[in-house]
Design a protein around this motif. Structure first.
Motif, mmCIF file in Angstrom:
data_model
loop_
_atom_site.group_PDB
_atom_site.id
_atom_site.type_symbol
_atom_site.label_atom_id
_atom_site.label_comp_id
_atom_site.label_asym_id
_atom_site.label_seq_id
_atom_site.Cartn_x
_atom_site.Cartn_y
_atom_site.Cartn_z
ATOM 1 N N THR A 5 0.923 -1.208 0.052
ATOM 2 C CA THR A 5 -0.020 0.136 -0.012
ATOM 3 C C THR A 5 1.072 1.131 0.041
ATOM 4 O O THR A 5 2.152 1.203 0.169
ATOM 5 N N THR A 6 0.214 2.430 -0.081
ATOM 6 C CA THR A 6 1.098 3.685 -0.146
ATOM 7 C C THR A 6 1.761 3.818 1.397
ATOM 8 O O THR A 6 2.872 4.293 1.434
ATOM 9 N N ALA A 7 1.025 3.485 2.306
ATOM 10 C CA ALA A 7 1.562 3.552 3.621
ATOM 11 C C ALA A 7 2.667 2.626 3.797
ATOM 12 O O ALA A 7 3.706 2.868 4.398
ATOM 13 N N GLY A 8 2.386 1.431 3.295
ATOM 14 C CA GLY A 8 3.504 0.359 3.424
ATOM 15 C C GLY A 8 4.705 0.620 2.583
ATOM 16 O O GLY A 8 6.010 0.327 3.212
ATOM 17 N N MET A 9 4.655 1.412 1.466
ATOM 18 C CA MET A 9 5.742 2.215 0.633
ATOM 19 C C MET A 9 6.745 2.941 1.560
ATOM 20 O O MET A 9 7.780 2.957 1.513
ATOM 21 N N LYS A 10 5.918 3.873 2.227
ATOM 22 C CA LYS A 10 6.694 4.653 3.012
ATOM 23 C C LYS A 10 7.312 3.946 4.187
ATOM 24 O O LYS A 10 8.788 4.554 4.589
ATOM 25 N N GLU A 11 6.904 3.148 4.749
ATOM 26 C CA GLU A 11 7.593 2.298 5.475
ATOM 27 C C GLU A 11 8.950 1.548 5.188
ATOM 28 O O GLU A 11 9.847 1.306 5.876
ATOM 29 N N VAL A 163 -4.445 9.429 -9.767
ATOM 30 C CA VAL A 163 -5.000 8.466 -9.611
ATOM 31 C C VAL A 163 -4.674 8.192 -8.027
ATOM 32 O O VAL A 163 -3.441 8.272 -7.647
ATOM 33 N N ASN A 164 -5.615 7.524 -7.259
ATOM 34 C CA ASN A 164 -5.368 7.423 -6.120
ATOM 35 C C ASN A 164 -4.499 6.044 -5.868
ATOM 36 O O ASN A 164 -4.957 4.866 -6.323
ATOM 37 N N GLY A 165 -3.391 6.097 -5.157
ATOM 38 C CA GLY A 165 -2.312 4.823 -5.123
ATOM 39 C C GLY A 165 -3.281 3.654 -4.643
ATOM 40 O O GLY A 165 -2.697 2.396 -4.985
ATOM 41 N N ALA A 184 8.073 -1.079 -5.925
ATOM 42 C CA ALA A 184 7.033 -2.172 -5.473
ATOM 43 C C ALA A 184 5.684 -1.852 -6.170
ATOM 44 O O ALA A 184 5.499 -0.669 -6.591
ATOM 45 N N VAL A 185 4.999 -2.784 -6.398
ATOM 46 C CA VAL A 185 3.689 -2.460 -7.319
ATOM 47 C C VAL A 185 2.746 -1.971 -6.131
ATOM 48 O O VAL A 185 2.704 -2.468 -4.789
ATOM 49 N N LYS A 186 1.876 -1.239 -6.470
ATOM 50 C CA LYS A 186 0.680 -0.376 -5.465
ATOM 51 C C LYS A 186 -0.564 -1.203 -6.027
ATOM 52 O O LYS A 186 -0.838 -1.832 -7.017
ATOM 53 N N PRO A 187 -1.637 -1.123 -5.136
ATOM 54 C CA PRO A 187 -2.871 -1.400 -5.401
ATOM 55 C C PRO A 187 -3.261 -0.935 -6.757
ATOM 56 O O PRO A 187 -3.997 -1.525 -7.452
ATOM 57 N N ALA A 188 -3.276 0.363 -6.910
ATOM 58 C CA ALA A 188 -3.923 0.892 -8.073
ATOM 59 C C ALA A 188 -3.325 0.465 -9.320
ATOM 60 O O ALA A 188 -3.898 0.518 -10.632
ATOM 61 N N HIS A 189 -2.208 -0.185 -9.487
ATOM 62 C CA HIS A 189 -1.668 -1.032 -10.720
ATOM 63 C C HIS A 189 -2.485 -2.104 -10.794
ATOM 64 O O HIS A 189 -2.206 -2.848 -11.923
ATOM 65 N N LEU A 190 -3.289 -2.751 -9.960
ATOM 66 C CA LEU A 190 -3.810 -4.066 -9.978
ATOM 67 C C LEU A 190 -5.283 -4.170 -10.021
ATOM 68 O O LEU A 190 -5.772 -5.107 -10.555
ATOM 69 N N VAL A 191 -5.882 -3.016 -9.726
ATOM 70 C CA VAL A 191 -7.308 -2.841 -9.915
ATOM 71 C C VAL A 191 -7.791 -3.399 -11.078
ATOM 72 O O VAL A 191 -7.066 -3.119 -12.130
#
Length: 510
Positions: A5-11, A163-165, A184-191
């Motif tokens: 997720t976007t929060a996960g990427m920051k971490e 686009v919301n990530g 890393a791939v984010k959710p918005a790449h997969l919807v």
């Protein structure tokens, strides 16, 4: 496929920095890998390249890309759409651009510059964006969209701007021919609608050490076909109907007989050997006319036209449960005290139990509904939509399925499939996210089809988690196939079962 997720990427970036790769180094490597991916597809020597840059770190990635494309011979201009860079990393990257990279802050001239460019690079907002595009930027975004439609290639850094990530939502964005996901791939790449704003996806590097990535606990996993093949119950060539599972489906009322029709028909197409519908006589009459494969148990009705919860019905249904391999309850049922009595009685028996719709809403009036689920004598699957999940947990949930509110049920030992445009499945065996299906499922009755399908897989011996995983994929795939023939707008849930066979064929191929 794993994603963050976007929060996960920051971490993840924070942990990478702690391991010795600084934020400026990550930006440099991200921009360099994006430039490499761009140059592999579109040589820029002697061509005009316009890099659209925001003031955050996505813009910083854009400055790095601009530098590398200029070194490759491109006539590069960096356009500052939001003013001067505002983060230390983007300021540093801005200062490293060579004099050969032109810089402009003139928004009024930007549409004409876009039309003159042979290549556009989108580094405006990235995955941290939410909300709406500022009005002053819309002319540039509109020009970029039109240029892309007429053949100008667009490369997006991390995600097309607008686009919301986490959710893939957008009101206005710049569609991209190439999107380079940073690190890393984010959710918005997969919807399932990602094709509206991106074509090709490439993974860019940020300099993460394998030791850091392997130890990172924030990875999420997307449901893929191999998961379905792992969990799909095997069938015997010599088996008989009694060996292929017996499902007891308790569904329907005077007001909602259609839910019982859809759930029963889906269960009959799931591969189960026997599907027994228990309902009031009026609903059974309607279902029997549409699903001759099922068998029926007639229940007494209450004054509201639902299944009564008295001793006679309880004894009847508990007896039917003893002859079943799995039970599903809730589709089209009134969420009153009678339904609650049935649910509480079934939680005390040992057969796998699926709770949906009216059963979940009835259970939610209890003071501690999660405690009842946690202490059930049987394996439990629940399939709530966001409103039902909020009622069960007592916590309002937002539109982002990755928000912490959706973790309230992870520790109670049951399988939860929360429905939505991104479906989450969690249970003792793990956690998966399903990005399939389509918005053609956003119609009354789709959940009843899913319940019948998962219930049938449970009856065939799938684990609760496995039935939810396989059911979610098959349901979503059937919806995609149905939409191809009938459109997402015109398709209806009663058509889904006609596409189960094709979905099963794909899942069963080795």
């Amino acid at each position: 496929m794993r994603f963050v997720t976007t929060a996960g990427m920051k971490e993840l970036e924070r942990q990478i920095a702690q391991a010795g790769v600084s934020y400026p180094e990550m930006m440099e490597r991200a921009g360099q890998s994006a430039a490499k991916a761009i140059l592999e597809r579109w040589p820029v020597a002697g061509k005009r390249v316009l890099v659209l840059c925001g003031k955050g770190n996505n813009g910083g990635d854009g400055f790095v890309v601009a530098r590398h494309l200029a070194e490759a011979g491109g006539a590069v201009t960096a356009a500052l759409l939001c003013g001067r860079p505002a983060t230390p990393e983007s300021c540093a990257a801005y200062g490293q651009m060579p004099p050969s990279v032109a810089v402009t802050e003139d928004l009024s001239a930007l549409p004409s510059r876009i039309w003159e460019a042979a290549l556009l690079v989108d580094g405006v907002f990235g995955t941290g964006f939410s909300g709406s595009i500022p009005g002053e930027l819309e002319p540039a975004f509109a020009a970029a969209r039109q240029a892309q439609r007429t053949g100008t290639p667009v490369a997006a850094l991390d995600l097309p701007s607008g686009v919301n990530g986490d959710t893939g939502e957008y009101e206005s964005c710049i569609p991209a021919d190439l999107t380079v996901a940073m690190g890393a791939v984010k959710p918005a790449h997969l919807v399932n609608w990602a094709g509206e704003y991106m074509k090709e996806l490439a993974l860019g590097e940020i300099g993460a050490h394998p030791r850091v990535e392997d130890a990172f606990s924030g990875w999420q996993e997307a449901l893929e076909l191999y998961h379905v093949r792992r969990f799909l119950p095997r069938r015997s060539h010599t088996g008989h109907k009694g060996q292929n599972g017996r499902l007891l489906l308790i569904a329907g009322c005077r007001q909602y007989p259609g839910a019982a029709v859809l759930a029963t028909a889906a269960a009959a197409r799931s591969g189960a050997g026997y599907v027994r519908l228990a309902s009031i006589p009026g609903a059974v009459k309607i279902v029997a006319a549409r699903c001759p494969e099922a068998i029926y148990t007639l229940c007494k009705k209450n004054s509201q036209g639902g299944i009564a919860g008295g001793e006679e019905n309880l004894s009847l249904l508990l007896g039917a449960a003893q002859g079943a391999d799995a039970i599903a309850i809730g589709c089209g049922m009134e969420p009153g005290p009678d339904t609650l009595a049935l649910v509480k009685a079934l939680l005390r028996q040992e057969k796998p139990l699926l709770l949906d719709a009216g059963a979940l809403t009835a259970l939610a009036v209890e003071p501690e509904p999660l405690s009842l689920l946690e202490n059930a004598a049987c394996p439990v699957v629940i399939t709530p939509h966001p409103g039902e999940y909020a009622r069960l947990t007592g916590v309002p949930v937002g539109n982002n399925p990755f928000s912490p509110e959706y973790t309230r049920t992870e520790s109670i030992g049951i399988t939860v499939l929360w429905k939505g445009y991104i479906t989450g499945i969690t249970g003792p065996e793990g956690k998966l996210w399903h990005f399939g299906g389509c918005d053609g499922l956003a119609k009354g009755g789709s959940g009843d089809v899913l319940t019948g399908l998962i219930g049938g897989l449970l009856a065939q011996g799938a684990s609760p988690f496995g039935a939810a995983v396989a059911g979610a994929w098959l349901h979503g795939r059937a919806a995609q196939l149905c939409a191809r023939d009938h459109t997402r707008r015109a398709m209806v849930p009663s058509q889904l079962m006609e596409y189960f066979g094709r979905a099963f064929l794909e899942a069963e191929q080795e």
